[in-house]
Design an enzyme around this catalytic site. Structure first.
Site, PDB file in Angstrom:
ATOM      1  N   HIS A  99      36.545  28.553  41.819  1.00 14.34           N
ATOM      2  CA  HIS A  99      36.456  30.021  41.856  1.00 14.34           C
ATOM      3  C   HIS A  99      36.822  30.589  40.481  1.00 14.34           C
ATOM      4  O   HIS A  99      37.730  30.080  39.824  1.00 14.34           O
ATOM      5  CB  HIS A  99      37.385  30.580  42.927  1.00 14.34           C
ATOM      6  CG  HIS A  99      37.068  31.996  43.260  1.00 14.34           C
ATOM      7  ND1 HIS A  99      37.417  33.039  42.430  1.00 14.34           N
ATOM      8  CD2 HIS A  99      36.398  32.546  44.299  1.00 14.34           C
ATOM      9  CE1 HIS A  99      36.983  34.172  42.961  1.00 14.34           C
ATOM     10  NE2 HIS A  99      36.349  33.902  44.092  1.00 14.34           N
ATOM     11  N   GLU A 168      28.618  33.194  42.015  1.00 15.71           N
ATOM     12  CA  GLU A 168      29.405  34.425  41.958  1.00 15.71           C
ATOM     13  C   GLU A 168      29.490  34.906  40.507  1.00 15.71           C
ATOM     14  O   GLU A 168      30.367  34.457  39.764  1.00 15.71           O
ATOM     15  CB  GLU A 168      30.836  34.170  42.459  1.00 15.71           C
ATOM     16  CG  GLU A 168      30.910  33.662  43.880  1.00 15.71           C
ATOM     17  CD  GLU A 168      32.265  33.959  44.504  1.00 15.71           C
ATOM     18  OE1 GLU A 168      32.282  34.617  45.551  1.00 15.71           O
ATOM     19  OE2 GLU A 168      33.292  33.571  43.947  1.00 15.71           O
TER      20      GLU A 168
HETATM   21  P1  13P Z   1      34.534  40.441  46.426  1.00 15.84           P
HETATM   22  O1  13P Z   1      33.667  40.303  47.656  1.00 15.84           O
HETATM   23  O2  13P Z   1      35.835  41.131  46.710  1.00 15.84           O
HETATM   24  O3  13P Z   1      33.786  41.000  45.283  1.00 15.84           O
HETATM   25  O4  13P Z   1      34.979  38.955  46.021  1.00 15.84           O
HETATM   26  C1  13P Z   1      34.018  38.001  45.909  1.00 15.84           C
HETATM   27  C2  13P Z   1      34.690  36.699  45.781  1.00 15.84           C
HETATM   28  O5  13P Z   1      35.351  36.424  44.799  1.00 15.84           O
HETATM   29  C3  13P Z   1      34.558  35.762  46.899  1.00 15.84           C
HETATM   30  O6  13P Z   1      35.020  34.510  46.568  1.00 15.84           O
END
Ligand code: 13P
Length: 250
Positions: A99, A168
């Site tokens: 992450h 992400e």
């Molecule tokens: P948000 O949905 O709060 O933008 O976070 C995304 C995230 O980091 C999920 O791992």
């Protein structure tokens, strides 16, 4: 309406107390409905709540994952750490690795590779996060970064059957901004192309994460290459999380 399985992974990050677990009953009820039979729901609460979640979700279709792990496979003097064997023993099926919030605090591609290998050897499924930051995007380096994160993170890993990618973009996390339709579609296709080269597997799953909410999920779901969502903030609000699932299948 979709006929494909869609993932809804709730990443609670460093939020949540035991009193919040009660509300999960509503998600359990939803998961029993035929209409949502293709929803694969995974809860990734903080370590402190993992056991409670495993107990609560035992006889349901909803699964549980941890948000990270140590790269060691044995117990050891690592204060504050938990290894993937412990996570598996607890009854979890998944672990999030790579992450961006952990990359920022020091997880390199090499460390991520170690964590993935160890977790796979302990029969956990990996939610492998990757994504470019804003500067990299502005400098047109997105594809280079994604390729490097995949190639280094999955180095010497032949069987990626149990690896689910979560794309992400760092700039979209918690910002309320999601990538434009075409940009997102292209990046997901690019990720799938690299993975297809690495493995003969046809069915590699790629999720999207970053500011997913009940308002934008319908549009995001229109990209057929997206196999589901990794949801941060909105997953901690039970109404929003349920709405996200409902809107995807409506
Ligand atoms: P948000 O949905 O709060 O933008 O976070 C995304 C995230 O980091 C999920 O791992």
């Amino acid at each position: 309406m979709t006929n494909k399985y869609k993932y809804f992974v709730a990443n609670w990050k460093m939020f949540g107390e035991t009193k919040n677990i009660k509300s999960i009953s509503r998600v359990i009820e939803l998961s029993k409905l035929r209409k949502f039979s293709k929803a694969k729901i995974v809860y990734c609460p903080p370590y402190t709540l993992l056991y409670e979640f495993v107990k609560k979700l035992k006889k349901t279709k909803i699964e549980v994952g941890a948000q990270d792990c140590h790269e060691a496979n044995t117990n050891g003097p690592f204060t504050g750490s938990i290894n993937s064997k412990m996570i598996k023993n607890l009854g979890c099926k998944y672990v999030i690795i790579g992450h961006s919030e952990n990359r920022i605090s020091g997880d390199t591609n090499e460390l991520i590779n170690k964590k993935i290998k160890i977790s796979l050897s302990n029969n956990l499924k990996i939610l492998f996060c990757l994504g470019e930051n804003f500067k990299e995007k502005k400098n047109n380096k997105t594809k280079r970064i994604l390729a490097s994160q995949i190639n280094k993170g999955l180095k010497n890993i032949k069987n990626i059957e149990n690896v689910i990618i979560s794309y992400e973009p760092v700039w979209s996390i918690g910002s309320g901004i999601v990538p434009k339709h075409n940009e997102l579609k292209n990046n997901i296709l690019f990720i799938k192309k690299i993975l297809n080269k690495k493995s003969k597997l046809k069915n590699i799953k790629v999720l999207y994460g970053g500011s997913v909410n009940p308002k934008n999920v319908k549009d995001l779901s229109k990209i057929p290459q997206i196999d589901g969502f990794l949801i941060g903030g909105a997953s901690q609000n039970i109404n929003k999380f349920i709405d996200i699932i409902k809107k995807t299948f409506n």
